[in-house]
Design an enzyme around this catalytic site. Structure first.
Site, PDB file in Angstrom:
ATOM      1  N   GLU A  43     -18.393 -38.895-125.614  1.00  0.00           N
ATOM      2  CA  GLU A  43     -19.321 -38.771-126.745  1.00  0.00           C
ATOM      3  C   GLU A  43     -20.520 -39.533-126.496  1.00  0.00           C
ATOM      4  O   GLU A  43     -21.729 -39.315-126.761  1.00  0.00           O
ATOM      5  CB  GLU A  43     -18.781 -38.852-128.003  1.00  0.00           C
ATOM      6  CG  GLU A  43     -17.860 -37.652-128.600  1.00  0.00           C
ATOM      7  CD  GLU A  43     -16.495 -37.811-128.194  1.00  0.00           C
ATOM      8  OE1 GLU A  43     -16.270 -38.691-127.387  1.00  0.00           O
ATOM      9  OE2 GLU A  43     -15.790 -37.125-128.633  1.00  0.00           O
ATOM     10  N   ALA A 103     -16.310 -30.324-128.843  1.00  0.00           N
ATOM     11  CA  ALA A 103     -17.010 -29.960-129.912  1.00  0.00           C
ATOM     12  C   ALA A 103     -18.002 -29.270-129.157  1.00  0.00           C
ATOM     13  O   ALA A 103     -18.449 -29.609-127.993  1.00  0.00           O
ATOM     14  CB  ALA A 103     -17.365 -30.790-130.969  1.00  0.00           C
ATOM     15  N   GLY A 142     -13.735 -33.403-128.752  1.00  0.00           N
ATOM     16  CA  GLY A 142     -12.889 -32.891-129.673  1.00  0.00           C
ATOM     17  C   GLY A 142     -11.494 -32.324-129.182  1.00  0.00           C
ATOM     18  O   GLY A 142     -10.693 -32.124-129.864  1.00  0.00           O
ATOM     19  N   GLU A 201      -9.064 -35.222-129.182  1.00  0.00           N
ATOM     20  CA  GLU A 201      -9.071 -35.508-130.435  1.00  0.00           C
ATOM     21  C   GLU A 201      -7.786 -34.512-131.280  1.00  0.00           C
ATOM     22  O   GLU A 201      -6.979 -34.785-131.711  1.00  0.00           O
ATOM     23  CB  GLU A 201     -10.294 -35.387-131.429  1.00  0.00           C
ATOM     24  CG  GLU A 201     -11.233 -36.810-131.225  1.00  0.00           C
ATOM     25  CD  GLU A 201     -12.449 -36.642-131.613  1.00  0.00           C
ATOM     26  OE1 GLU A 201     -13.195 -35.444-131.268  1.00  0.00           O
ATOM     27  OE2 GLU A 201     -13.034 -37.371-132.314  1.00  0.00           O
TER      28      GLU A 201
HETATM   29  N1  COA Z   1     -19.820 -27.389-125.667  1.00  0.00           N
HETATM   30  C1  COA Z   1     -20.468 -26.527-125.586  1.00  0.00           C
HETATM   31  N2  COA Z   1     -20.357 -25.806-124.235  1.00  0.00           N
HETATM   32  C2  COA Z   1     -19.688 -26.237-123.316  1.00  0.00           C
HETATM   33  C3  COA Z   1     -19.016 -27.595-123.367  1.00  0.00           C
HETATM   34  C4  COA Z   1     -19.016 -28.200-124.780  1.00  0.00           C
HETATM   35  N3  COA Z   1     -18.564 -29.214-125.277  1.00  0.00           N
HETATM   36  N4  COA Z   1     -18.302 -27.904-122.260  1.00  0.00           N
HETATM   37  C5  COA Z   1     -18.445 -26.967-121.586  1.00  0.00           C
HETATM   38  N5  COA Z   1     -19.371 -25.987-122.013  1.00  0.00           N
HETATM   39  C6  COA Z   1     -19.861 -24.993-121.301  1.00  0.00           C
HETATM   40  C7  COA Z   1     -21.094 -25.326-120.418  1.00  0.00           C
HETATM   41  O1  COA Z   1     -22.240 -25.354-120.969  1.00  0.00           O
HETATM   42  C8  COA Z   1     -21.028 -24.042-119.563  1.00  0.00           C
HETATM   43  O2  COA Z   1     -21.787 -23.119-120.067  1.00  0.00           O
HETATM   44  P1  COA Z   1     -22.730 -22.146-119.138  1.00  0.00           P
HETATM   45  O3  COA Z   1     -21.889 -21.510-118.267  1.00  0.00           O
HETATM   46  O4  COA Z   1     -23.076 -21.089-120.423  1.00  0.00           O
HETATM   47  O5  COA Z   1     -23.893 -23.021-118.806  1.00  0.00           O
HETATM   48  C9  COA Z   1     -19.638 -23.795-119.463  1.00  0.00           C
HETATM   49  O6  COA Z   1     -19.121 -24.305-120.269  1.00  0.00           O
HETATM   50  C10 COA Z   1     -18.625 -24.145-118.218  1.00  0.00           C
HETATM   51  O7  COA Z   1     -18.887 -25.595-118.094  1.00  0.00           O
HETATM   52  P2  COA Z   1     -19.460 -26.124-116.754  1.00  0.00           P
HETATM   53  O8  COA Z   1     -20.314 -27.472-117.290  1.00  0.00           O
HETATM   54  O9  COA Z   1     -20.483 -25.455-115.976  1.00  0.00           O
HETATM   55  O10 COA Z   1     -18.316 -26.724-116.069  1.00  0.00           O
HETATM   56  P3  COA Z   1     -17.889 -27.845-114.911  1.00  0.00           P
HETATM   57  O11 COA Z   1     -16.616 -27.395-114.451  1.00  0.00           O
HETATM   58  O12 COA Z   1     -19.225 -27.944-113.913  1.00  0.00           O
HETATM   59  O13 COA Z   1     -17.755 -29.132-115.841  1.00  0.00           O
HETATM   60  C11 COA Z   1     -17.140 -30.504-117.613  1.00  0.00           C
HETATM   61  C12 COA Z   1     -16.548 -29.104-116.626  1.00  0.00           C
HETATM   62  C13 COA Z   1     -15.983 -30.342-118.630  1.00  0.00           C
HETATM   63  C14 COA Z   1     -17.036 -31.780-116.802  1.00  0.00           C
HETATM   64  C15 COA Z   1     -18.539 -30.281-118.337  1.00  0.00           C
HETATM   65  O14 COA Z   1     -18.540 -28.959-118.762  1.00  0.00           O
HETATM   66  C16 COA Z   1     -18.853 -31.322-119.271  1.00  0.00           C
HETATM   67  O15 COA Z   1     -19.054 -32.255-119.138  1.00  0.00           O
HETATM   68  N6  COA Z   1     -18.693 -30.624-120.702  1.00  0.00           N
HETATM   69  C17 COA Z   1     -18.969 -31.445-121.900  1.00  0.00           C
HETATM   70  C18 COA Z   1     -17.787 -32.559-122.076  1.00  0.00           C
HETATM   71  C19 COA Z   1     -18.103 -33.409-123.528  1.00  0.00           C
HETATM   72  O16 COA Z   1     -19.095 -33.991-123.378  1.00  0.00           O
HETATM   73  N7  COA Z   1     -17.303 -33.053-124.383  1.00  0.00           N
HETATM   74  C20 COA Z   1     -17.552 -34.041-125.656  1.00  0.00           C
HETATM   75  C21 COA Z   1     -18.301 -33.079-126.748  1.00  0.00           C
HETATM   76  S1  COA Z   1     -18.705 -34.011-128.116  1.00  0.00           S
END
Ligand code: COA
Length: 260
Positions: free
Chosen positions: A134, A66, A111, A114
């Site tokens: 989460e 999400a 999400g 999910e």
């Molecule tokens: N919501 C909003 N934005 C998200 C996102 C999410 N769930 N997951 C990734 N993004 C965005 C990042 O903020 C980043 O945006 P920016 O370039 O404007 O800063 C872009 O996507 C790229 O992500 P980034 O974190 O730079 O990539 P990465 O390869 O270094 O890491 C992940 C990848 C998946 C490990 C990392 O993005 C992450 O942990 N995401 C969140 C996962 C999460 O907690 N999901 C559950 C949400 S309830």
């Protein structure tokens, strides 16, 4: 002009729906949840669609969860509504009367996992990572993660994934029964389309009967579930496709199903 939130195309009875926010790793904001709800309602209603494939745009993510930026500002009431919005859409996917295959091309987190779990089958690239992270945000899963993981892979794995938040490899997800197949990333699209094409050629009303049996039977006791299966079994005897399938076997030829 901004990119559409979803890329949708249809070929040979297979509708592909691609979440299209690659710069945000396809994170689900409210507008994307609504777009998916409309796209799945449309796929359900369109007789030309036999199978749906759901995936994410770009090389890195199926759906990375999400949208954290959008959630950060929500009040409790808005948080509940956001959860209900996602849950309603995902229930539509789960109860779609045609098979839905998740083509897990990268991160399926929060999400994203999910959403993949609502699909009827999941094929993952060997490079994919799945998890319920989460806890790292001070949150809990809000689109059915605790409930669907529990039903897919039991208490031990569910609690491990949710309490630690640590992502797992596609191979580990296969061992736990979270995904159906893992294939080399380079073969993901071809393998998924092979399966989708196979299902698109199958008898649609029989497919629907089985999806209903699993969805409805899964929510009741074994006695009621067996009764329901018998009723659905009887119902397929009313279809042209059942006559065609059995006749084709007896005549030693390939059946041609027409969905009636
Ligand atoms: N919501 C909003 N934005 C998200 C996102 C999410 N769930 N997951 C990734 N993004 C965005 C990042 O903020 C980043 O945006 P920016 O370039 O404007 O800063 C872009 O996507 C790229 O992500 P980034 O974190 O730079 O990539 P990465 O390869 O270094 O890491 C992940 C990848 C998946 C490990 C990392 O993005 C992450 O942990 N995401 C969140 C996962 C999460 O907690 N999901 C559950 C949400 S309830």
């Amino acid at each position: 002009m901004t990119d559409p939130l979803l890329l949708i195309d249809t070929a040979d009875g297979v509708r592909t729906i691609r979440v299209n926010r690659p710069d945000k790793l396809n994170a689900l904001n409210a507008a994307t949840l609504d777009a998916l709800d409309v796209a799945f309602a449309d796929a359900a209603a369109d007789a030309a669609v036999r199978v749906v494939v759901l995936t994410g745009s770009g090389p890195k993510a199926f759906v990375a969860g999400a949208d954290i930026a959008e959630m950060n500002a929500l009040t409790p009431v808005q948080g509940r509504d956001f959860s209900l919005r996602g849950t309603r859409m995902m229930r539509r996917v789960e109860t779609l009367p045609k098979p839905v295959i998740a083509m897990v091309n990268g991160f399926a987190l929060g999400g994203g996992l999910e959403l993949a779990m609502c699909c009827h089958l999941r094929i993952a690239a060997d490079s994919a990572k799945v998890g319920q992270p989460e806890i790292n945000l001070g949150l809990i899963p809000g689109f059915g993660g605790t409930q669907r993981l529990l039903r897919l892979c039991g208490r031990a794995a569910t609690l491990e994934l949710c309490l630690t938040g640590a992502p797992i490899s596609a191979e580990r997800a296969l061992q736990l029964g979270i995904v159906n197949r893992v294939v080399p990333a380079a073969d993901l699209e071809a393998e998924t389309m092979r399966l989708a094409t196979q299902l698109a050629a199958a008898a649609p009303l029989a497919l629907r009967g089985m999806l209903d049996c699993v969805n409805i039977g899964g929510e009741c006791g074994i006695g009621e579930g067996l009764e329901y299966e018998s009723a659905q079994f009887g119902l397929v005897f009313s279809t042209d496709d059942m006559r065609e399938g059995t006749a084709a076997f007896l005549e030693k030829r390939k059946p041609a199903f027409n969905g009636r």
